[in-house]
Design a protein around this motif. Structure first.
Motif, PDB file in Angstrom:
ATOM      1  N   ARG A 204       0.826  -1.193   0.000  1.00 57.24           N
ATOM      2  CA  ARG A 204       0.000   0.000   0.000  1.00 57.24           C
ATOM      3  C   ARG A 204       0.868   1.253   0.000  1.00 57.24           C
ATOM      4  O   ARG A 204       1.829   1.362   0.757  1.00 57.24           O
ATOM      5  N   VAL A 205       0.539   2.203  -0.867  1.00 51.59           N
ATOM      6  CA  VAL A 205       1.242   3.489  -0.869  1.00 51.59           C
ATOM      7  C   VAL A 205       1.044   4.138   0.502  1.00 51.59           C
ATOM      8  O   VAL A 205      -0.067   4.210   1.007  1.00 51.59           O
ATOM      9  N   GLY A 206       2.119   4.566   1.099  1.00 54.02           N
ATOM     10  CA  GLY A 206       2.045   5.127   2.435  1.00 54.02           C
ATOM     11  C   GLY A 206       2.523   4.176   3.510  1.00 54.02           C
ATOM     12  O   GLY A 206       2.716   4.586   4.659  1.00 54.02           O
ATOM     13  N   ASN A 207       2.734   2.897   3.154  1.00 51.43           N
ATOM     14  CA  ASN A 207       3.270   1.924   4.107  1.00 51.43           C
ATOM     15  C   ASN A 207       4.790   2.098   4.146  1.00 51.43           C
ATOM     16  O   ASN A 207       5.542   1.361   3.504  1.00 51.43           O
ATOM     17  N   VAL A 208       5.220   3.071   4.921  1.00 54.03           N
ATOM     18  CA  VAL A 208       6.631   3.466   4.940  1.00 54.03           C
ATOM     19  C   VAL A 208       7.532   2.316   5.382  1.00 54.03           C
ATOM     20  O   VAL A 208       8.599   2.082   4.800  1.00 54.03           O
ATOM     21  N   ALA A 209       7.118   1.580   6.413  1.00 56.52           N
ATOM     22  CA  ALA A 209       7.948   0.492   6.931  1.00 56.52           C
ATOM     23  C   ALA A 209       8.202  -0.567   5.863  1.00 56.52           C
ATOM     24  O   ALA A 209       9.326  -1.052   5.698  1.00 56.52           O
ATOM     25  N   SER A 210       7.164  -0.926   5.112  1.00 56.80           N
ATOM     26  CA  SER A 210       7.304  -1.932   4.068  1.00 56.80           C
ATOM     27  C   SER A 210       8.210  -1.432   2.946  1.00 56.80           C
ATOM     28  O   SER A 210       9.073  -2.162   2.450  1.00 56.80           O
ATOM     29  N   LEU A 211       8.035  -0.174   2.552  1.00 54.82           N
ATOM     30  CA  LEU A 211       8.865   0.390   1.484  1.00 54.82           C
ATOM     31  C   LEU A 211      10.326   0.487   1.901  1.00 54.82           C
ATOM     32  O   LEU A 211      11.228   0.323   1.076  1.00 54.82           O
ATOM     33  N   GLU A 212      10.565   0.723   3.178  1.00 53.65           N
ATOM     34  CA  GLU A 212      11.947   0.792   3.670  1.00 53.65           C
ATOM     35  C   GLU A 212      12.619  -0.573   3.605  1.00 53.65           C
ATOM     36  O   GLU A 212      13.799  -0.684   3.277  1.00 53.65           O
ATOM     37  N   VAL A 213      11.865  -1.630   3.928  1.00 55.16           N
ATOM     38  CA  VAL A 213      12.415  -2.987   3.811  1.00 55.16           C
ATOM     39  C   VAL A 213      12.744  -3.289   2.358  1.00 55.16           C
ATOM     40  O   VAL A 213      13.822  -3.808   2.038  1.00 55.16           O
ATOM     41  N   ALA A 214      11.829  -2.960   1.455  1.00 56.70           N
ATOM     42  CA  ALA A 214      12.060  -3.201   0.033  1.00 56.70           C
ATOM     43  C   ALA A 214      13.305  -2.470  -0.456  1.00 56.70           C
ATOM     44  O   ALA A 214      14.129  -3.034  -1.186  1.00 56.70           O
ATOM     45  N   ASP A 215      13.453  -1.228  -0.052  1.00 55.14           N
ATOM     46  CA  ASP A 215      14.610  -0.442  -0.468  1.00 55.14           C
ATOM     47  C   ASP A 215      15.905  -1.068   0.052  1.00 55.14           C
ATOM     48  O   ASP A 215      16.909  -1.131  -0.655  1.00 55.14           O
ATOM     49  N   ARG A 216      15.858  -1.557   1.275  1.00 56.93           N
ATOM     50  CA  ARG A 216      17.039  -2.178   1.881  1.00 56.93           C
ATOM     51  C   ARG A 216      17.477  -3.409   1.110  1.00 56.93           C
ATOM     52  O   ARG A 216      18.669  -3.735   1.041  1.00 56.93           O
ATOM     53  N   LEU A 217      16.515  -4.107   0.518  1.00 60.40           N
ATOM     54  CA  LEU A 217      16.816  -5.326  -0.226  1.00 60.40           C
ATOM     55  C   LEU A 217      17.175  -5.072  -1.679  1.00 60.40           C
ATOM     56  O   LEU A 217      17.467  -6.012  -2.416  1.00 60.40           O
ATOM     57  N   GLY A 218      17.146  -3.794  -2.101  1.00 56.46           N
ATOM     58  CA  GLY A 218      17.554  -3.448  -3.458  1.00 56.46           C
ATOM     59  C   GLY A 218      16.432  -3.265  -4.448  1.00 56.46           C
ATOM     60  O   GLY A 218      16.671  -3.126  -5.655  1.00 56.46           O
ATOM     61  N   PHE A 219      15.181  -3.259  -3.980  1.00 53.95           N
ATOM     62  CA  PHE A 219      14.048  -3.099  -4.884  1.00 53.95           C
ATOM     63  C   PHE A 219      13.951  -1.668  -5.407  1.00 53.95           C
ATOM     64  O   PHE A 219      14.245  -0.703  -4.682  1.00 53.95           O
ATOM     65  N   HIS A 220      13.513  -1.557  -6.656  1.00 52.48           N
ATOM     66  CA  HIS A 220      13.258  -0.265  -7.299  1.00 52.48           C
ATOM     67  C   HIS A 220      11.753  -0.116  -7.523  1.00 52.48           C
ATOM     68  O   HIS A 220      11.137  -0.989  -8.140  1.00 52.48           O
TER      69      HIS A 220
END
Length: 236
Positions: A204-220
């Motif tokens: 979900r857009v706005g789920n900052v915690a989830s997006l931070e995990v994705a970014d940490r794993l290299g997701f674009h």
């Protein structure tokens, strides 16, 4: 620094979504809005990948949002306003992110391995968190465990067609922010890649915690998904 996605990966992502939406394989190849009428559909879906947007749904719905500017087409309130009188049920807007090479988390020492029963973890989370994780549809699950062996986080994936692996992850509320979700998700993504699938992180857009995990794993992040359910005329 995260390595960029390759052109081959981007092409497979576009093909994967074309398959999922049942539209021609070239649907995402050109910039701009591309509308496909599926009058038997009971939902309006907009997928944005890069500068291309594909809109799929019944004609009376797609006609209403086709005139919106590109940025307004993934504005849920604007879309719902255009569908006024059709009794729309807005599901939401999700971020779509992908990775070529998963970055394995460092500095987190956890045991990661297969798990079947995750009822205890499910019971510790809200129904909304469980539903958003999508783990109910992901039979191949991987757990990150605490030093005492108890499950701290679980990740899995569901195969979408020929190319995509939709990831899901759920973490014990008391253990969030400690690297367990990233460790479990990294392993699930690597298993999917071993099957020649592209890991997809949809949240979900706005789920900052989830997006931070994705970014940490290299997701674009490369796109957005908007879904609005529509009533069945036969039942109205």
């Amino acid at each position: 620094m995260k390595p960029p996605l390759t052109d081959a990966t981007l092409s497979r992502i576009r093909d994967g979504w074309a398959d999922e939406l049942e539209v021609p394989s070239h649907a995402f190849e050109q910039p701009g809005a591309h509308v496909f009428v599926h009058d038997d559909s009971r939902s309006l879906v907009m997928i944005e990948l890069g500068d291309s947007q594909v809109i799929v749904g019944p004609s009376n719905a797609v006609d209403r949002i086709e005139g919106l500017t590109p940025d307004r087409r993934h504005d849920l309130a604007a879309v719902v306003h255009r569908l006024e009188g059709m009794d729309p049920d807005p599901i939401g807007v999700a971020s779509l992110a992908y990775v070529d090479r998963v970055i394995t988390p460092k500095g987190v020492q956890v045991a990661v391995g297969p798990v079947q029963n995750i009822d205890l973890l499910r019971d510790r989370c809200t129904p909304e968190e469980w539903e958003e994780s999508g783990l109910i549809h992901m039979p191949a699950r991987i757990a990150a465990r605490r030093p005492d062996g108890k499950v701290a986080a679980v990740a899995g994936y569901e195969r979408w067609g020929r190319h995509l692996a939709q990831l899901g992850v759920l973490t014990d509320p008391e253990l969030r922010g400690q690297g367990y979700a990233a460790s479990a998700a990294a392993r699930a993504a690597q298993v999917a890649q071993n099957e020649n699938l592209i890991p997809q992180w949809r949240c979900r857009v706005g789920n900052v915690a989830s997006l931070e995990v994705a970014d940490r794993l290299g997701f674009h992040e490369v796109g957005r998904q908007l879904i609005v359910l529509l009533p069945d005329p036969a039942q109205s």
